[in-house]
Design a protein around this motif. Structure first.
Motif, PDB file in Angstrom:
ATOM      1  N   ALA A   1       0.827  -1.212   0.000  1.00 49.67           N
ATOM      2  CA  ALA A   1       0.000   0.000   0.000  1.00 49.67           C
ATOM      3  C   ALA A   1       0.859   1.258   0.000  1.00 49.67           C
ATOM      4  O   ALA A   1       0.577   2.220  -0.720  1.00 49.67           O
ATOM      5  N   ILE A   2       1.934   1.246   0.787  1.00 51.45           N
ATOM      6  CA  ILE A   2       2.787   2.432   0.883  1.00 51.45           C
ATOM      7  C   ILE A   2       3.444   2.740  -0.462  1.00 51.45           C
ATOM      8  O   ILE A   2       3.421   3.879  -0.946  1.00 51.45           O
ATOM      9  N   ILE A   3       4.011   1.718  -1.091  1.00 52.69           N
ATOM     10  CA  ILE A   3       4.678   1.939  -2.378  1.00 52.69           C
ATOM     11  C   ILE A   3       3.671   2.389  -3.446  1.00 52.69           C
ATOM     12  O   ILE A   3       3.931   3.306  -4.225  1.00 52.69           O
TER      13      ILE A   3
ATOM     14  N   VAL B   1       5.741   7.501   2.689  1.00 52.05           N
ATOM     15  CA  VAL B   1       4.968   7.833   1.483  1.00 52.05           C
ATOM     16  C   VAL B   1       5.571   9.060   0.785  1.00 52.05           C
ATOM     17  O   VAL B   1       5.853   9.042  -0.413  1.00 52.05           O
ATOM     18  N   ALA B   2       5.817  10.110   1.585  1.00 58.00           N
ATOM     19  CA  ALA B   2       6.329  11.352   1.005  1.00 58.00           C
ATOM     20  C   ALA B   2       7.657  11.114   0.305  1.00 58.00           C
ATOM     21  O   ALA B   2       7.898  11.575  -0.824  1.00 58.00           O
ATOM     22  N   SER B   3       8.504  10.366   0.961  1.00 58.25           N
ATOM     23  CA  SER B   3       9.834  10.133   0.431  1.00 58.25           C
ATOM     24  C   SER B   3       9.783   9.223  -0.798  1.00 58.25           C
ATOM     25  O   SER B   3      10.576   9.365  -1.725  1.00 58.25           O
ATOM     26  N   GLY B   4       8.824   8.282  -0.765  1.00 60.58           N
ATOM     27  CA  GLY B   4       8.628   7.434  -1.939  1.00 60.58           C
ATOM     28  C   GLY B   4       8.257   8.271  -3.151  1.00 60.58           C
ATOM     29  O   GLY B   4       8.755   8.048  -4.259  1.00 60.58           O
TER      30      GLY B   4
ATOM     31  N   ALA C   1       9.527  -3.247  -4.919  1.00 61.24           N
ATOM     32  CA  ALA C   1       9.481  -2.664  -3.575  1.00 61.24           C
ATOM     33  C   ALA C   1       8.131  -2.870  -2.895  1.00 61.24           C
ATOM     34  O   ALA C   1       7.980  -2.560  -1.717  1.00 61.24           O
ATOM     35  N   GLN C   2       7.153  -3.407  -3.643  1.00 63.96           N
ATOM     36  CA  GLN C   2       5.875  -3.651  -2.975  1.00 63.96           C
ATOM     37  C   GLN C   2       5.961  -4.875  -2.057  1.00 63.96           C
ATOM     38  O   GLN C   2       5.079  -5.101  -1.242  1.00 63.96           O
ATOM     39  N   TYR C   3       7.040  -5.665  -2.221  1.00 67.36           N
ATOM     40  CA  TYR C   3       7.303  -6.758  -1.289  1.00 67.36           C
ATOM     41  C   TYR C   3       8.467  -6.355  -0.390  1.00 67.36           C
ATOM     42  O   TYR C   3       9.317  -5.563  -0.779  1.00 67.36           O
ATOM     43  N   PRO C   4       8.545  -6.931   0.791  1.00 70.77           N
ATOM     44  CA  PRO C   4       9.715  -6.663   1.634  1.00 70.77           C
ATOM     45  C   PRO C   4      10.985  -7.091   0.906  1.00 70.77           C
ATOM     46  O   PRO C   4      11.031  -8.183   0.338  1.00 70.77           O
ATOM     47  N   LEU C   5      11.964  -6.234   0.894  1.00 67.86           N
ATOM     48  CA  LEU C   5      13.136  -6.466   0.046  1.00 67.86           C
ATOM     49  C   LEU C   5      13.967  -7.683   0.429  1.00 67.86           C
ATOM     50  O   LEU C   5      14.745  -8.176  -0.374  1.00 67.86           O
ATOM     51  N   ASN C   6      13.825  -8.169   1.678  1.00 67.52           N
ATOM     52  CA  ASN C   6      14.712  -9.271   2.070  1.00 67.52           C
ATOM     53  C   ASN C   6      14.334 -10.597   1.425  1.00 67.52           C
ATOM     54  O   ASN C   6      15.003 -11.597   1.607  1.00 67.52           O
ATOM     55  N   ILE C   7      13.240 -10.617   0.646  1.00 61.10           N
ATOM     56  CA  ILE C   7      12.890 -11.878  -0.016  1.00 61.10           C
ATOM     57  C   ILE C   7      13.697 -12.077  -1.295  1.00 61.10           C
ATOM     58  O   ILE C   7      13.669 -13.139  -1.890  1.00 61.10           O
TER      59      ILE C   7
END
Lengths: 260, 333
Positions: free
Chosen positions: A63-65, A148-151, A187-193
């Protein structure tokens, strides 16, 4: 900044001239990311979790991305659609007006229909937050807003880089979509995957990780160590935008010396 | 001349500008090759252009397509940085102090609109007021003056897309004058306009030049624009300045030719007059062409009247268009 809002209001008035098309497009934008989200949902239905991330945690990331993406597509559309401005010679007009090129290009176009997409992402955000056992604090709320703003800034930065390329190629560069659409999908998924190099790329080169994965760890209380550091990670978006603006200025200088 | 009218407002010295242009050859094979290796040619768009313009002049900038007119305008309006030469306009170097300089100029590109397409004209004007940070008082005064003299009363509340080309051009010109510029660049302001709009636009350009002292530089292909407006012509061809002077000088240089059409009572035998070219002869009408430096019109008519019974005589000077074509030919452009 005041001028930016003046541009915003005149183009909003223009948009209102085409109400039917506005509603149809907004409606469409509402449903576009739906299928993507459905995929996410069914995947979790099948596997339960992803490298220690639950469905709602991932949905929050998603949602954030997507909110950042739709906001940037709405408010920084001028750079996203810059190739038409150069090809049509309209950029000359920008140069004969006594304001900065960045504000004028930003103000040249807005895509209000992206509100459909924003709304959809916002609903997912609320839904995810409702189902997550987060202990809220002021700091966490600020972090969420910063993410959100920084994205938005990062997406804008990529648009600017792509727009700068137009000074050399005239035609828009689809290459940039690898980073905007591609970056969004990643980036909509957690990057560690992902593989290590992907994580590194999207943390240090294009810092999507700094506005999604890393600060999320803080919000979800998964941090071991310096919390402040994770909380302030989204500021990397600002750091990313600065060189983009410099590169843009170089592009403008090139344009003015070649005229192409 | 410089002493009479004070220092120059605009002064270009040896401005040069080259473009790198990709060379294309015909054929699919060549096109495919061009995807990978491209050959470039250097095209000189401007070659050592120098001229000066006084405050309050109206200068017509003419030349065939591709001669370098637009490039010169772009250099003067701060859009392009030239390769060489210097340019001083109102004490600014346009490409160095872009933001400070462009406040003082207005630019109309005839082919491209500067108004926002879907909103009423007045909304565009208000946005321009904010872009140029025009003080409220000045804005109101300028707007009133422009609306009155250009007859925009019924137009400014109409969306731009509903205006005709002529109406739009009047609104465009007004838009570029809201911030009281000292210099107005008009790039083909009358292109595609009907006769009424053309005359209205010309009339207005004259008015602001006289009353507001705005210096006007216009490019055009329409010589009647030049005849109606310009005190002075600059002609450019292949990047070089070919002519700088008044229209009447140009006329007297090329305009000693006259065409005489004579109507008379039936006469079957063509009359030849020494030094005059007989263009056509019918039993009731003859067409002669002559150079007034060699033969006087009076002598031609008196010689003719001895041989035929003249009913009517019409004398025409060469149209300005033809003079320009001749000038282009002379310079092989």
């Amino acid at each position: 900044m005041g001028l930016y809002f003046k541009y915003l209001s005149i183009l909003f008035k223009s948009q209102l001239q085409y109400r039917t098309s506005f509603w149809l497009l907004t409606f469409g934008q509402f449903f576009i990311p739906f299928s993507v989200f459905a995929g996410l949902y069914f995947m979790f239905e099948r596997f339960g979790q992803l490298r220690g991330w639950s469905f709602y945690e991932t949905a929050l990331c998603f949602a954030i991305i997507h909110m950042a993406f739709s906001l940037s597509e709405c408010f920084a559309r001028g750079f996203d659609a810059f190739s038409s401005l150069v090809a049509g010679g309209e950029f000359d007009r920008v140069l004969v007006r006594p304001r900065s090129t960045v504000v004028q290009v930003l103000g040249s176009k807005f895509e209000f229909t992206r509100f459909g997409r924003l709304l959809q992402s916002a609903i997912i955000l609320v839904w995810a937050l409702y189902n997550l056992p987060i202990e809220w604090s002021i700091a966490k709320v600020i972090t969420l807003l910063l993410m959100v703003a920084s994205g938005v800034l990062i997406f804008t930065g990529i648009y600017m880089l792509a727009a700068t390329l137009c000074f050399w190629t005239i035609q828009g560069m689809e290459v940039a979509n690898i980073f905007t659409d591609g970056g969004r999908e990643m980036a909509q998924y957690p990057l560690n995957i992902y593989q290590k190099w992907v994580t590194v790329f999207f943390t240090f080169i294009i810092p999507f990780g700094c506005v999604s994965y890393l600060p999320l760890l803080y919000i979800l209380d998964k941090v071991h160590g310096n919390e402040i550091l994770y909380m302030l990670m989204p500021l990397a978006g600002v750091l990313f935008l600065l060189p983009c603006i410099l590169v843009w200025q170089l592009g403008v200088r090139h344009y003015r010396s070649t005229g192409s | 001349m410089q002493n009479e009218r004070g220092p120059y407002l605009i002064s270009l010295q040896g401005i040069g500008k080259s473009f790198k242009v990709a060379r294309r050859s015909a054929g699919l094979r060549q096109a495919a090759k061009a995807l990978f290796v491209r050959e470039h040619a250097i095209v000189k768009a401007l070659d050592e252009i120098s001229f000066s313009i006084h405050e309050g002049e109206i200068v017509g900038y003419i030349g065939p397509n591709g001669a370098g007119k637009s490039t010169t305008i772009k250099v003067m309006s701060g859009i392009l940085v030239p390769d060489s030469g210097s340019c001083s306009i109102m004490g600014y170097t346009p490409w160095k102090d872009r933001a400070a300089y462009v406040k003082h100029i207005g630019v109309v590109f005839g082919q491209r609109s500067q108004l926002w397409w879907d909103v009423p004209v007045i909304d565009s004007y208000e946005l321009l007021r904010d872009i140029y940070k025009i003080p409220a008082e000045t804005y109101r005064a300028n707007l009133n003056m422009l609306v009155d003299t250009l007859g925009l009363h019924n137009l400014i509340n109409t969306p731009v897309r509903q205006l005709s080309l002529g109406q739009r051009m009047r609104c465009e010109i007004a838009a570029s004058l809201l911030h009281s510029p000292k210099i107005l660049f008009l790039d083909e302001p009358t292109i595609g306009l009907d006769a009424v709009s053309k005359i209205a636009v010309r009339q207005f350009i004259k008015t602001i030049n006289k009353e507001k002292g705005v210096t006007v530089i216009l490019t055009t292909h329409d010589m009647s624009d030049i005849e109606a407006l310009a005190d002075r012509i600059l002609m450019i061809g292949k990047g070089a300045l070919l002519y700088d002077g008044t229209l009447s000088e140009l006329r007297s240089r090329f305009g000693t030719h006259r065409t005489i059409t004579v109507d008379f009572r039936e006469c079957l035998q063509p009359v030849d007059i020494p030094g005059v070219i007989l263009l056509s002869w019918t039993p009731e009408r003859a067409l002669y062409s002559l150079d007034t430096e060699h033969v006087s019109i009076a002598s031609v008519i008196s010689q003719l009247s001895e041989l035929v019974e003249i009913i009517d005589v019409a004398i025409e000077t060469k149209p300005i268009d033809e003079i320009i074509v001749q000038l282009y030919k002379e310079h092989q452009i």
